[in-house]
Structures are given as structure tokens and as C-alpha cells.
Design a protein around this motif. Structure first.
Motif, PDB file in Angstrom:
ATOM      1  N   ILE A 112      63.845  26.860  23.371  1.00 56.64           N
ATOM      2  CA  ILE A 112      62.899  27.295  24.450  1.00 56.64           C
ATOM      3  C   ILE A 112      62.307  28.875  24.425  1.00 56.64           C
ATOM      4  O   ILE A 112      61.221  29.020  24.679  1.00 56.64           O
ATOM      5  N   ARG A 113      62.830  29.494  23.468  1.00 60.80           N
ATOM      6  CA  ARG A 113      62.162  30.795  22.992  1.00 60.80           C
ATOM      7  C   ARG A 113      60.782  30.388  22.431  1.00 60.80           C
ATOM      8  O   ARG A 113      59.825  31.233  22.534  1.00 60.80           O
ATOM      9  N   SER A 114      61.105  29.548  21.427  1.00 63.57           N
ATOM     10  CA  SER A 114      59.807  29.185  20.524  1.00 63.57           C
ATOM     11  C   SER A 114      58.886  28.647  21.371  1.00 63.57           C
ATOM     12  O   SER A 114      57.634  29.073  21.134  1.00 63.57           O
ATOM     13  N   GLU A 115      59.284  27.700  22.358  1.00 66.29           N
ATOM     14  CA  GLU A 115      58.220  27.222  23.264  1.00 66.29           C
ATOM     15  C   GLU A 115      57.512  28.294  24.050  1.00 66.29           C
ATOM     16  O   GLU A 115      56.220  28.304  24.221  1.00 66.29           O
ATOM     17  N   GLN A 116      58.253  29.109  24.666  1.00 70.69           N
ATOM     18  CA  GLN A 116      57.714  30.230  25.309  1.00 70.69           C
ATOM     19  C   GLN A 116      56.674  31.166  24.597  1.00 70.69           C
ATOM     20  O   GLN A 116      55.809  31.374  24.748  1.00 70.69           O
ATOM     21  N   THR A 117      57.110  31.501  23.228  1.00 69.58           N
ATOM     22  CA  THR A 117      56.467  32.124  22.415  1.00 69.58           C
ATOM     23  C   THR A 117      55.209  31.535  22.217  1.00 69.58           C
ATOM     24  O   THR A 117      53.896  32.154  22.069  1.00 69.58           O
ATOM     25  N   ASN A 118      55.154  30.216  21.785  1.00 69.86           N
ATOM     26  CA  ASN A 118      53.848  29.362  21.602  1.00 69.86           C
ATOM     27  C   ASN A 118      52.947  29.136  22.553  1.00 69.86           C
ATOM     28  O   ASN A 118      51.678  29.416  22.712  1.00 69.86           O
ATOM     29  N   ASN A 119      53.694  29.066  23.925  1.00 68.01           N
ATOM     30  CA  ASN A 119      53.006  28.995  25.308  1.00 68.01           C
ATOM     31  C   ASN A 119      52.360  30.540  25.467  1.00 68.01           C
ATOM     32  O   ASN A 119      50.980  30.637  25.674  1.00 68.01           O
ATOM     33  N   PHE A 120      52.882  31.663  24.995  1.00 69.47           N
ATOM     34  CA  PHE A 120      52.382  32.930  25.131  1.00 69.47           C
ATOM     35  C   PHE A 120      51.081  33.181  24.510  1.00 69.47           C
ATOM     36  O   PHE A 120      50.054  33.727  24.769  1.00 69.47           O
ATOM     37  N   ILE A 121      51.516  32.495  22.985  1.00 70.24           N
ATOM     38  CA  ILE A 121      50.282  32.888  21.946  1.00 70.24           C
ATOM     39  C   ILE A 121      48.913  32.081  22.320  1.00 70.24           C
ATOM     40  O   ILE A 121      47.901  32.552  22.336  1.00 70.24           O
ATOM     41  N   VAL A 122      49.247  30.886  22.727  1.00 72.15           N
ATOM     42  CA  VAL A 122      48.186  30.094  23.326  1.00 72.15           C
ATOM     43  C   VAL A 122      47.429  30.493  24.630  1.00 72.15           C
ATOM     44  O   VAL A 122      46.240  30.776  24.702  1.00 72.15           O
ATOM     45  N   ALA A 123      48.422  31.041  25.638  1.00 74.96           N
ATOM     46  CA  ALA A 123      47.665  31.582  26.724  1.00 74.96           C
ATOM     47  C   ALA A 123      46.880  32.777  26.417  1.00 74.96           C
ATOM     48  O   ALA A 123      45.609  33.049  26.729  1.00 74.96           O
ATOM     49  N   THR A 124      47.440  33.787  25.445  1.00 73.69           N
ATOM     50  CA  THR A 124      46.947  34.879  24.985  1.00 73.69           C
ATOM     51  C   THR A 124      45.352  34.613  24.230  1.00 73.69           C
ATOM     52  O   THR A 124      44.444  35.409  24.612  1.00 73.69           O
ATOM     53  N   LYS A 125      45.496  33.617  23.666  1.00 71.70           N
ATOM     54  CA  LYS A 125      44.228  33.261  22.665  1.00 71.70           C
ATOM     55  C   LYS A 125      43.188  32.761  23.622  1.00 71.70           C
ATOM     56  O   LYS A 125      42.128  33.228  23.674  1.00 71.70           O
ATOM     57  N   GLU A 126      43.634  31.735  24.807  1.00 74.41           N
ATOM     58  CA  GLU A 126      42.720  31.392  25.733  1.00 74.41           C
ATOM     59  C   GLU A 126      42.166  32.478  26.392  1.00 74.41           C
ATOM     60  O   GLU A 126      40.866  32.366  26.550  1.00 74.41           O
ATOM     61  N   ALA A 127      42.745  33.231  27.014  1.00 77.68           N
ATOM     62  CA  ALA A 127      42.526  34.495  27.721  1.00 77.68           C
ATOM     63  C   ALA A 127      41.511  35.121  26.686  1.00 77.68           C
ATOM     64  O   ALA A 127      40.409  35.788  27.514  1.00 77.68           O
ATOM     65  N   LEU A 128      41.772  35.478  25.494  1.00 79.08           N
ATOM     66  CA  LEU A 128      40.909  36.529  24.592  1.00 79.08           C
ATOM     67  C   LEU A 128      39.709  35.605  24.448  1.00 79.08           C
ATOM     68  O   LEU A 128      38.546  36.382  24.306  1.00 79.08           O
ATOM     69  N   ASP A 129      39.688  34.245  24.434  1.00 80.43           N
ATOM     70  CA  ASP A 129      38.427  33.696  23.988  1.00 80.43           C
ATOM     71  C   ASP A 129      37.571  33.430  25.332  1.00 80.43           C
ATOM     72  O   ASP A 129      36.449  33.891  25.166  1.00 80.43           O
ATOM     73  N   ALA A 130      38.097  33.493  26.309  1.00 79.26           N
ATOM     74  CA  ALA A 130      37.638  33.579  27.933  1.00 79.26           C
ATOM     75  C   ALA A 130      36.849  34.840  27.848  1.00 79.26           C
ATOM     76  O   ALA A 130      35.597  34.911  28.323  1.00 79.26           O
ATOM     77  N   LYS A 131      37.624  36.101  27.722  1.00 77.61           N
ATOM     78  CA  LYS A 131      37.109  37.096  27.719  1.00 77.61           C
ATOM     79  C   LYS A 131      35.932  37.439  26.784  1.00 77.61           C
ATOM     80  O   LYS A 131      34.850  38.168  26.952  1.00 77.61           O
ATOM     81  N   MET A 132      36.001  36.970  25.421  1.00 80.40           N
ATOM     82  CA  MET A 132      34.803  37.089  24.566  1.00 80.40           C
ATOM     83  C   MET A 132      33.544  36.386  24.930  1.00 80.40           C
ATOM     84  O   MET A 132      32.605  36.659  24.708  1.00 80.40           O
ATOM     85  N   ASP A 133      33.912  35.068  25.842  1.00 82.97           N
ATOM     86  CA  ASP A 133      32.903  34.519  25.957  1.00 82.97           C
ATOM     87  C   ASP A 133      32.227  35.045  26.947  1.00 82.97           C
ATOM     88  O   ASP A 133      30.796  35.026  27.215  1.00 82.97           O
ATOM     89  N   SER A 134      32.861  35.652  28.049  1.00 82.16           N
ATOM     90  CA  SER A 134      32.409  36.352  29.096  1.00 82.16           C
ATOM     91  C   SER A 134      31.265  37.584  28.710  1.00 82.16           C
ATOM     92  O   SER A 134      30.271  37.813  29.158  1.00 82.16           O
ATOM     93  N   HIS A 135      32.064  38.220  27.583  1.00 79.50           N
ATOM     94  CA  HIS A 135      31.213  39.306  26.975  1.00 79.50           C
ATOM     95  C   HIS A 135      29.886  39.000  26.167  1.00 79.50           C
ATOM     96  O   HIS A 135      29.053  39.582  26.541  1.00 79.50           O
ATOM     97  N   GLU A 136      30.230  37.861  25.309  1.00 82.21           N
ATOM     98  CA  GLU A 136      29.138  37.341  24.885  1.00 82.21           C
ATOM     99  C   GLU A 136      27.902  37.171  25.779  1.00 82.21           C
ATOM    100  O   GLU A 136      26.790  37.361  25.766  1.00 82.21           O
ATOM    101  N   GLU A 137      28.319  36.409  26.916  1.00 84.51           N
ATOM    102  CA  GLU A 137      27.423  36.043  27.983  1.00 84.51           C
ATOM    103  C   GLU A 137      26.527  37.108  28.632  1.00 84.51           C
ATOM    104  O   GLU A 137      25.487  37.341  28.932  1.00 84.51           O
ATOM    105  N   LYS A 138      27.472  38.247  28.999  1.00 87.85           N
ATOM    106  CA  LYS A 138      27.013  39.493  29.694  1.00 87.85           C
ATOM    107  C   LYS A 138      26.280  40.147  28.601  1.00 87.85           C
ATOM    108  O   LYS A 138      24.970  40.844  29.024  1.00 87.85           O
ATOM    109  N   ARG A 139      26.517  40.128  27.374  1.00 83.32           N
ATOM    110  CA  ARG A 139      25.562  40.648  26.122  1.00 83.32           C
ATOM    111  C   ARG A 139      24.292  40.172  26.093  1.00 83.32           C
ATOM    112  O   ARG A 139      23.051  40.651  26.012  1.00 83.32           O
ATOM    113  N   GLU A 140      24.163  38.587  26.157  1.00 84.96           N
ATOM    114  CA  GLU A 140      23.221  37.845  26.144  1.00 84.96           C
ATOM    115  C   GLU A 140      21.997  38.158  27.329  1.00 84.96           C
ATOM    116  O   GLU A 140      20.993  38.363  27.171  1.00 84.96           O
TER     117      GLU A 140
END
Length: 317
Positions: A112-140
Motif C-alpha cells: 500500500i505504501r509503494s502504491e501511495q508513493t507511486n501515486n504521489f510521484i505520478v500526481a507530482t509529475k503530472e502537476a509539474l508538467d501541467a505547471k510547466m505547460d502553463s508557464h510555457e503558454e504564458k511565456r509564449e
């Protein structure tokens, strides 16, 4: 009609169990409480009277002979040892089942802890990608806005240049007209017009230099902001990597703690099982010593009886 009443109960002394070697004892005298058996009769005329039938007679109760203490046989001891071995095996099986259940719970918690860790990593990566995409759009969008503003500014400069060229052509045309109409003042007017042209060209050069400087400043500002955005992105990625590294370190610490606890529980159970086995061996040895001692005692009794029988045989003859 006869009705009986006042029935007396006999009370005797309590019987004690013999301790140690059985001995023959003389029966004790039994004490009874003297009671009367009374009957009540009713005659036809209604007269009541009492008749004493007999005095109570006390008879001693027969007493059972004391039986000697029973010595356990080898078969009974073996059966008891077998039952004890079966109980020990059942206890060990239940303990191993409990350990397996605990290990299953620990593995389930780790999964369960491994699943939670993987879910946390995936969620963090998705949030970081979304933030980077938003930052790229604003920069463009910001770069496009700056380019549009720069384009408007260059279009204004081009319009100003065309207007100045048109004015220059008009000035040249006026100069030619004045030269044709006023030959006398041609040289003076030419000088004045040339001076004005030089001033005008200087003004145009200054405007162009100012526009070029502004363009370079805007370009430098855009490059600085792009560099700052790239540095910020790298910093965010480093922070997220550090968070993930700290989280993985915590997971490793928790796993090592759980492994140490499981090892400690296993060691404790093995120690208890070893102590129980030693205790069982001691109990078995005690019982075997007791059986041997009883067999020696029985053998001595048999020898004494046989010797007594041999010594009494000639006398009886």
C-alpha cells in the motif's frame, strides 16, 4: 391414620485421605445423637395421643479400605508425552500462523505504501508538467505580445520614415521651384535648405538610433526573462527531485525498521521455543527419574516379600 415427623439425620466424623504410605487403621467409634421416633394416632372419638415406638440404634457405617497411591505406568507417561508433543506442535503451528499473518499484514502495508508513493510521484509529475505547460503558454503569449508591440513600433517608425521622405521630396521640389523662380537667392536658399536637410537627416539618424536602442533593450529584456524562466524551471525540478529523494529515504527507513522488528519478533519466538523445549526435556527427565525410582521401590518391595515368604516357609512346615 399415622403421620411421621421429626426425622433425625445421623452425623459421622469426616473421612480423611491417607498421606504417604497406606496404613491399616482401626475404625473409630461413631457417635450418634439420641432421637425418638414418634407417631401420632387419631382415634374415632377425636382423642390424640403419642406413642414412642423405639429408641434409635446406632450402627457404624462400613468404611472403605484406603487404596494405595497409583503409580503411573510407562505407557501412560508416553501417552502424556505424546499429548504434550502434540500440544507443543499445535502451539508452534499457531505461532507460525500468527507470524505468517503478521508478515502478510506487513507486506500488505508495504505494498500500500509503494502504491501511495507511486501515486504521489505520478500526481507530482503530472502537476509539474501541467505547471510547466502553463508557464510555457504564458511565456509564449508574453513573447507574442512583445513581438506585436515591437511590430507596431516598427510600423510607426516606417510610417515616420515615409513621412520624412515625403517631406524631403516636397522640400526638394520646393527648392527646385524656388531655384527656378528666384535665381538670385538660389545660393543662399540652397545653403539654407541644405542646412535644413542636414538637420533633418541628423534627426532621422537620431530617431533610427533611438529606435535601434529600444529594440536592443526589448530584445535583451526578453532574453533575460526567458533565462529567468528557464532558471526557475530548473530550480522547481531540483526541488521536486529533492522531495522525491527525501520521500524515498523515508520509505527505506520505514522498511528497515519493519525488517528489524520482524527479526526481533522471530528471535524472541525462537528463544521462547528453545526455553519451552528445554523445560519440556527437564519435565520428561523428572518423570522418567520418578518412574525409575518407583520401579526400584517396587522391586525392593517384591524382594522383601519374597525374602519374608522364604523366611516364614520352614516355620509353617
Amino acid at each position: 391414620m399415622i403421620s411421621h415427623s421429626n426425622i433425625a439425620h445421623r452425623r459421622s466424623a469426616p473421612v480423611k485421605k491417607p498421606v504417604g504410605k497406606p496404613r491399616t487403621k482401626q475404625p473409630k467409634k461413631v457417635k450418634f445423637i439420641t432421637t425418638e421416633i414418634r407417631c401420632q394416632e387419631m382415634s374415632k372419638g377425636g382423642l390424640a395421643y403419642e406413642v414412642i415406638l423405639a429408641e434409635p440404634v446406632g450402627l457404624p457405617a462400613p468404611r472403605r479400605a484406603d487404596s494405595p497411591e497409583k503409580t503411573p505406568s510407562v505407557e501412560e507417561i508416553q501417552e502424556k508425552l505424546k499429548a504434550a508433543e502434540e500440544r507443543r506442535r499445535s502451539l508452534e503451528a499457531s505461532r507460525m500462523a500468527a507470524i505468517a499473518q503478521k508478515m502478510q499484514k506487513i507486506e500488505e502495508a508495504s505494498r500500500i505504501r509503494s502504491e501511495q508513493t507511486n501515486n504521489f510521484i505520478v500526481a507530482t509529475k503530472e502537476a509539474l508538467d501541467a505547471k510547466m505547460d502553463s508557464h510555457e503558454e504564458k511565456r509564449e503569449a508574453y513573447i507574442n505580445e512583445l513581438r506585436a508591440r515591437l511590430k507596431d513600433h516598427l510600423e510607426g517608425v516606417e510610417k515616420t520614415r515615409l513621412t520624412l521622405e515625403q517631406q524631403t521630396s516636397e522640400v526638394y521640389k520646393a527648392i527646385e521651384d524656388k531655384m527656378n523662380t528666384a535665381a538670385d537667392k538660389r545660393d543662399e536658399n540652397i545653403k539654407k535648405m541644405l542646412e535644413r536637410l542636414r538637420e533633418h537627416e541628423e534627426q532621422v539618424r537620431k530617431v533610427r538610433a533611438g529606435n535601434q536602442e529600444k529594440f536592443l533593450q526589448l530584445e535583451s529584456s526578453i532574453q533575460d526573462k526567458l533565462q529567468q524562466a528557464a532558471d526557475r524551471r530548473l530550480q522547481l525540478e531540483a526541488e521536486q527531485r529533492e522531495k522525491l529523494r527525501n520521500h524515498n529515504n523515508k520509505l527505506l527507513e520505514v522498511r528497515s525498521t519493519l525488517s528489524a522488528k520482524v527479526e526481533e519478533i522471530t528471535t524472541s519466538i525462537e528463544t521462547k521455543l528453545t526455553a519451552a523445549e528445554q523445560k519440556r526435556e527437564k519435565e520428561i527427565q523428572k518423570k522418567l527419574d520418578f518412574v525409575k525410582k518407583e520401579e526400584r521401590r517396587a522391586e525392593m518391595v517384591r524382594q522383601n516379600k519374597s525374602a519374608r515368604a522364604e523366611s516364614e516357609a520352614p516355620t509353617s512346615g
